[in-house]
Design a protein around this motif. Structure first.
Motif, PDB file in Angstrom:
ATOM      1  N   GLN A 174      38.035  45.003  46.626  1.00 49.20           N
ATOM      2  CA  GLN A 174      38.274  46.433  46.836  1.00 49.20           C
ATOM      3  C   GLN A 174      39.749  46.816  46.857  1.00 49.20           C
ATOM      4  O   GLN A 174      40.087  47.965  46.564  1.00 49.20           O
ATOM      5  CB  GLN A 174      37.642  46.884  48.154  1.00 49.20           C
ATOM      6  N   VAL A 175      40.603  45.875  47.254  1.00 50.71           N
ATOM      7  CA  VAL A 175      42.010  46.234  47.473  1.00 50.71           C
ATOM      8  C   VAL A 175      42.954  45.432  46.575  1.00 50.71           C
ATOM      9  O   VAL A 175      43.624  46.000  45.706  1.00 50.71           O
ATOM     10  CB  VAL A 175      42.390  46.052  48.960  1.00 50.71           C
ATOM     11  N   TYR A 176      43.025  44.113  46.764  1.00 51.98           N
ATOM     12  CA  TYR A 176      44.003  43.309  46.027  1.00 51.98           C
ATOM     13  C   TYR A 176      43.830  43.426  44.513  1.00 51.98           C
ATOM     14  O   TYR A 176      44.787  43.675  43.783  1.00 51.98           O
ATOM     15  CB  TYR A 176      43.926  41.836  46.413  1.00 51.98           C
ATOM     16  N   PHE A 192      46.520  45.126  42.268  1.00 50.71           N
ATOM     17  CA  PHE A 192      47.246  44.104  41.509  1.00 50.71           C
ATOM     18  C   PHE A 192      46.261  43.300  40.669  1.00 50.71           C
ATOM     19  O   PHE A 192      45.899  42.173  41.027  1.00 50.71           O
ATOM     20  CB  PHE A 192      48.012  43.170  42.458  1.00 50.71           C
ATOM     21  N   PRO A 193      45.792  43.881  39.546  1.00 51.40           N
ATOM     22  CA  PRO A 193      44.839  43.142  38.715  1.00 51.40           C
ATOM     23  C   PRO A 193      45.437  41.795  38.286  1.00 51.40           C
ATOM     24  O   PRO A 193      46.624  41.729  37.933  1.00 51.40           O
ATOM     25  CB  PRO A 193      44.631  44.055  37.502  1.00 51.40           C
ATOM     26  N   PRO A 194      44.651  40.731  38.338  1.00 47.04           N
ATOM     27  CA  PRO A 194      45.190  39.415  37.970  1.00 47.04           C
ATOM     28  C   PRO A 194      45.565  39.350  36.494  1.00 47.04           C
ATOM     29  O   PRO A 194      44.923  39.986  35.655  1.00 47.04           O
ATOM     30  CB  PRO A 194      44.050  38.456  38.304  1.00 47.04           C
ATOM     31  N   ARG A 209      34.600  39.243  54.458  1.00 49.01           N
ATOM     32  CA  ARG A 209      35.735  40.162  54.414  1.00 49.01           C
ATOM     33  C   ARG A 209      36.786  39.738  53.387  1.00 49.01           C
ATOM     34  O   ARG A 209      37.399  40.583  52.737  1.00 49.01           O
ATOM     35  CB  ARG A 209      36.378  40.292  55.791  1.00 49.01           C
ATOM     36  N   ILE A 210      37.007  38.442  53.249  1.00 46.49           N
ATOM     37  CA  ILE A 210      38.033  37.997  52.309  1.00 46.49           C
ATOM     38  C   ILE A 210      37.611  38.318  50.874  1.00 46.49           C
ATOM     39  O   ILE A 210      38.439  38.683  50.043  1.00 46.49           O
ATOM     40  CB  ILE A 210      38.381  36.504  52.529  1.00 46.49           C
ATOM     41  N   GLU A 211      36.319  38.233  50.599  1.00 43.91           N
ATOM     42  CA  GLU A 211      35.818  38.618  49.271  1.00 43.91           C
ATOM     43  C   GLU A 211      35.946  40.127  49.079  1.00 43.91           C
ATOM     44  O   GLU A 211      36.347  40.601  48.008  1.00 43.91           O
ATOM     45  CB  GLU A 211      34.344  38.225  49.125  1.00 43.91           C
TER      46      GLU A 211
END
Length: 197
Positions: free
Chosen positions: A70-72, A76-78, A63-65
């Motif tokens: 999908q969201v972060y 908010f592209p790095p 889920r963290i991946e």
């Protein structure tokens, strides 16, 4: 030598320093294990609770991946590619979490000094998509945004506001949907009912 520790094959090939790998392996006291997320962006250190938490660690890694991709990263592209392999620590219960440094009244925290996201299974009697994952989605945003903007934490209003926004995420049909975060609904309803002060 007394300083020798068991090498964990699951860490082979990760872009981490020998020092960081050794620290991870030395920290695996009795009853703890390590897992690596599918895309190898996260190392999950966890209290196995007699192997009960093996499934939780697997779900956390997946889920963290997924929420990151999908969201972060979409919203908010790095600024630059994130090369840091992030640490996620799952304590066995609230007592262990607070002994490890968890602030009172919290169920998780991101510590940029130790580079760890720390929490515990806040509702072990429920299915995995519950309060524990809400805490994960909130705290994982803090961890992600720290690295995505160049290892600095944004202002608290932005960081905490977005953390709570993403805490309402639900994963269905291999896709995240942002929904209201049920821990905050009552607070917002109360504020609306009270009106302007």
């Amino acid at each position: 030598q007394a300083d020798d520790v068991e090498s964990k094959a699951v860490l082979d090939g990760l872009p981490i320093s020998a020092e960081k790998r050794r620290a991870i392996e030395r920290g695996l006291i009795g009853g703890w294990d390590v897992a690596v997320s599918p895309l190898k962006n996260y190392v999950i250190l966890y209290n196995t609770k007699g192997r009960r938490n093996d499934f939780l660690a697997k779900i956390i890694g997946e889920r963290i991946e997924q929420i990151r991709a999908q969201v972060y990263e979409v919203q908010f592209p790095p600024a630059q590619p994130i090369k840091t392999v992030c640490i996620c620590r799952i304590c066995g219960d609230a007592c262990e979490y607070h002994h490890y440094g968890g602030p009172g009244g919290s169920a998780g925290y991101w510590n940029s000094d130790t580079e760890e996201l720390v929490f515990y299974d806040a509702s072990p009697a429920k299915a995995p998509d519950d309060d524990t994952l809400a805490v994960l989605y909130h705290e994982a945003f803090h961890q992600y945004i720290y690295y995505s903007v160049g290892e600095v934490a944004p202002h608290s209003w932005f960081n905490e506001g977005h953390g709570d926004y993403f805490a309402g995420s639900k994963y269905t049909a291999k896709k995240f949907e942002i929904r209201p975060f049920n821990w905050r609904v009552g607070t917002i309803q109360g504020a609306l009912a009270a009106g302007p002060s």
